[in-house]
Design a protein around this motif. Structure first.
Motif, PDB file in Angstrom:
ATOM      1  N   PHE A   1      60.257  64.797  47.046  1.00 15.92           N
ATOM      2  CA  PHE A   1      61.124  63.720  46.577  1.00 15.92           C
ATOM      3  C   PHE A   1      60.844  62.424  47.332  1.00 15.92           C
ATOM      4  O   PHE A   1      61.715  61.587  47.512  1.00 15.92           O
ATOM      5  CB  PHE A   1      62.591  64.117  46.739  1.00 15.92           C
ATOM      6  N   ASN A   2      59.595  62.250  47.736  1.00 13.98           N
ATOM      7  CA  ASN A   2      59.220  61.075  48.518  1.00 13.98           C
ATOM      8  C   ASN A   2      59.410  59.779  47.729  1.00 13.98           C
ATOM      9  O   ASN A   2      59.699  58.726  48.302  1.00 13.98           O
ATOM     10  CB  ASN A   2      57.768  61.217  48.978  1.00 13.98           C
ATOM     11  N   TYR A   3      59.253  59.854  46.407  1.00 12.69           N
ATOM     12  CA  TYR A   3      59.426  58.654  45.588  1.00 12.69           C
ATOM     13  C   TYR A   3      60.860  58.145  45.656  1.00 12.69           C
ATOM     14  O   TYR A   3      61.101  56.940  45.594  1.00 12.69           O
ATOM     15  CB  TYR A   3      59.037  58.937  44.139  1.00 12.69           C
ATOM     16  N   GLU A   4      61.822  59.057  45.789  1.00 13.03           N
ATOM     17  CA  GLU A   4      63.212  58.654  45.933  1.00 13.03           C
ATOM     18  C   GLU A   4      63.382  57.783  47.179  1.00 13.03           C
ATOM     19  O   GLU A   4      64.151  56.815  47.181  1.00 13.03           O
ATOM     20  CB  GLU A   4      64.113  59.884  46.038  1.00 13.03           C
ATOM     21  N   VAL A   5      62.649  58.127  48.244  1.00 11.95           N
ATOM     22  CA  VAL A   5      62.743  57.374  49.490  1.00 11.95           C
ATOM     23  C   VAL A   5      62.150  55.982  49.312  1.00 11.95           C
ATOM     24  O   VAL A   5      62.778  54.970  49.649  1.00 11.95           O
ATOM     25  CB  VAL A   5      62.035  58.119  50.634  1.00 11.95           C
ATOM     26  N   SER A   6      60.932  55.910  48.791  1.00 12.87           N
ATOM     27  CA  SER A   6      60.263  54.611  48.643  1.00 12.87           C
ATOM     28  C   SER A   6      61.043  53.678  47.724  1.00 12.87           C
ATOM     29  O   SER A   6      61.122  52.470  47.959  1.00 12.87           O
ATOM     30  CB  SER A   6      58.846  54.818  48.109  1.00 12.87           C
ATOM     31  N   ARG A   7      61.651  54.231  46.690  1.00 11.54           N
ATOM     32  CA  ARG A   7      62.447  53.418  45.765  1.00 11.54           C
ATOM     33  C   ARG A   7      63.705  52.887  46.445  1.00 11.54           C
ATOM     34  O   ARG A   7      64.124  51.751  46.225  1.00 11.54           O
ATOM     35  CB  ARG A   7      62.810  54.260  44.542  1.00 11.54           C
ATOM     36  N   SER A   8      64.307  53.708  47.294  1.00 14.05           N
ATOM     37  CA  SER A   8      65.522  53.292  47.992  1.00 14.05           C
ATOM     38  C   SER A   8      65.233  52.209  49.028  1.00 14.05           C
ATOM     39  O   SER A   8      66.025  51.283  49.211  1.00 14.05           O
ATOM     40  CB  SER A   8      66.171  54.498  48.677  1.00 14.05           C
ATOM     41  N   LEU A   9      64.093  52.317  49.703  1.00 16.19           N
ATOM     42  CA  LEU A   9      63.763  51.356  50.750  1.00 16.19           C
ATOM     43  C   LEU A   9      63.557  49.953  50.194  1.00 16.19           C
ATOM     44  O   LEU A   9      63.732  48.966  50.913  1.00 16.19           O
ATOM     45  CB  LEU A   9      62.506  51.803  51.508  1.00 16.19           C
ATOM     46  N   SER A  10      63.189  49.867  48.917  1.00 14.99           N
ATOM     47  CA  SER A  10      62.965  48.549  48.317  1.00 14.99           C
ATOM     48  C   SER A  10      64.254  47.742  48.207  1.00 14.99           C
ATOM     49  O   SER A  10      64.206  46.532  47.983  1.00 14.99           O
ATOM     50  CB  SER A  10      62.333  48.701  46.934  1.00 14.99           C
ATOM     51  N   ALA A  11      65.399  48.392  48.372  1.00 17.20           N
ATOM     52  CA  ALA A  11      66.690  47.711  48.266  1.00 17.20           C
ATOM     53  C   ALA A  11      67.342  47.487  49.625  1.00 17.20           C
ATOM     54  O   ALA A  11      68.499  47.082  49.689  1.00 17.20           O
ATOM     55  CB  ALA A  11      67.628  48.521  47.374  1.00 17.20           C
ATOM     56  N   CYS A  12      66.621  47.738  50.716  1.00 14.03           N
ATOM     57  CA  CYS A  12      67.207  47.695  52.062  1.00 14.03           C
ATOM     58  C   CYS A  12      66.503  46.700  52.960  1.00 14.03           C
ATOM     59  O   CYS A  12      65.409  46.229  52.667  1.00 14.03           O
ATOM     60  CB  CYS A  12      67.153  49.083  52.704  1.00 14.03           C
ATOM     61  N   GLN A  13      67.155  46.398  54.074  1.00 19.02           N
ATOM     62  CA  GLN A  13      66.529  45.603  55.133  1.00 19.02           C
ATOM     63  C   GLN A  13      66.307  46.409  56.413  1.00 19.02           C
ATOM     64  O   GLN A  13      65.732  45.898  57.365  1.00 19.02           O
ATOM     65  CB  GLN A  13      67.397  44.385  55.467  1.00 19.02           C
ATOM     66  N   GLY A  14      66.789  47.652  56.451  1.00 19.32           N
ATOM     67  CA  GLY A  14      66.622  48.470  57.634  1.00 19.32           C
ATOM     68  C   GLY A  14      66.848  49.939  57.339  1.00 19.32           C
ATOM     69  O   GLY A  14      67.324  50.297  56.254  1.00 19.32           O
ATOM     70  N   VAL A  15      66.472  50.795  58.303  1.00 16.77           N
ATOM     71  CA  VAL A  15      66.627  52.245  58.137  1.00 16.77           C
ATOM     72  C   VAL A  15      67.100  52.876  59.442  1.00 16.77           C
ATOM     73  O   VAL A  15      66.880  52.343  60.528  1.00 16.77           O
ATOM     74  CB  VAL A  15      65.299  52.926  57.717  1.00 16.77           C
ATOM     75  N   LEU A  16      67.771  54.016  59.299  1.00 22.56           N
ATOM     76  CA  LEU A  16      68.046  54.901  60.429  1.00 22.56           C
ATOM     77  C   LEU A  16      67.029  56.035  60.359  1.00 22.56           C
ATOM     78  O   LEU A  16      67.042  56.815  59.408  1.00 22.56           O
ATOM     79  CB  LEU A  16      69.465  55.457  60.349  1.00 22.56           C
TER      80      LEU A  16
END
Length: 308
Positions: free
Chosen positions: A138-153
């Motif tokens: 489900f790596n695509y779910e991650v890459s798609r979500s990161l496009s809407a963020c400015q940071g990650v935990l």
């Protein structure tokens, strides 16, 4: 330059207008095709949140990324509890995991988002998080979500250390130029070795040891420090409300009665009920029936903007 959007957990419900109907007012844009039925939202009588109370400087958009079973969903549960988004009970396990297979197997399959309200040093903040899957499938779910963020935990198990998807997810965030906050989870385990994991993070990712936050998501240890780091280190999104509406549809769900409900990150302008929008992909026109945020249930708002 990192991709920026106003918030990651806004939702809009659209309906396809009659082809013969005239388009009233200026068209605004969404980047993909959507459709929805015309049945009204059952909770339309809920008190609507005033989004003008949260200027852009008090908005933070972030995702939780990690290898599978390193404690992402448990950390999300604690963040929801400590901000008062959900009541604190012993039954709060995988609150954002809504699919039956996620509940049965204890893994996240589909990314889920929620908006949190938190007061820090006398300032009210709106924190929008996305809990992402950890399995490689489900790596695509991650890459798609990161496009809407400015940071990650970036969550790492204090017992197992850095794993395959830890590396993969780190470089997804690094290439997107997002702010990365390292979190070492499960420090309460008998065989936990946070010192070893901190050295791994420093050696592989060049993350200083003193930037790592040691937590126990299960017991709620140091969760407030995570929220403080999110506010202090992750930058607010950048946009201009006077621009034409531009938004990224990073996720969507389908309701048999209400149609398609889109999760969007806004890059400019504002959106509210009654607006006519155009899909940049299909060039089809739609009418906005409802707008709101996820808390994690749908909470309607008058409009989505940051006018102070």
């Amino acid at each position: 330059m990192a991709l920026t959007g106003r918030t990651v957990s806004w939702w809009v419900r659209l309906r396809r207008p009659c082809p013969a109907a005239a388009l009233r007012g200026p068209a605004v844009w969404l980047p993909t095709g959507l459709a929805a039925c015309q049945r009204f939202y059952s909770g339309r009588d809920k008190e609507k949140i005033d989004m003008s109370a949260y200027p852009v400087e008090s908005i933070r958009n972030f995702s939780i990324i990690a290898h599978v079973d390193h404690g992402k969903s448990t950390l999300a549960d604690r963040l929801l509890e400590i901000t008062g988004t959900i009541a604190k009970t012993d039954r709060n396990k995988q609150v954002l995991d809504k699919l039956q297979v996620e509940r049965e197997r204890g893994i996240t399959v589909k990314a889920q988002s929620a908006s949190l309200f938190y007061n820090y040093k006398g300032v009210n903040y709106l924190l929008n998080l996305i809990d992402t899957p950890g399995h490689v499938d489900f790596n695509y779910e991650v890459s798609r979500s990161l496009s809407a963020c400015q940071g990650v935990l970036l969550v790492v198990d204090a017992n197992e250390g850095i794993q395959a998807q830890t590396v993969a997810n780190f470089y997804l965030a690094f290439e997107a130029q997002l702010e990365i906050i390292p979190v070492i989870n499960k420090i309460d385990l008998k065989n936990a070795d946070p010192e070893r994991v901190e050295k791994q993070l420093e050696k592989l990712f060049d993350i200083p040891v003193d930037e790592c936050i040691r937590i126990s998501a299960k017991q709620g240890t140091n969760i407030e420090k995570v929220l403080e780091k999110v506010i202090e280190k992750i930058p607010p999104p950048q946009f201009n409300t006077t621009d034409p509406l531009k938004a990224l549809v990073f996720d969507s769900t389908f309701d048999h009665y209400r149609g398609v409900i889109a999760n969007i990150a806004i890059f400019g302008g504002e959106i509210q009920k009654g607006h006519k929008i155009v899909s940049a992909y299909s060039n089809k026109r739609y009418e906005v029936n409802e707008v709101g945020i996820l808390t994690p249930d749908e909470q309607p708002t008058h409009k989505l903007n940051y006018l102070v």
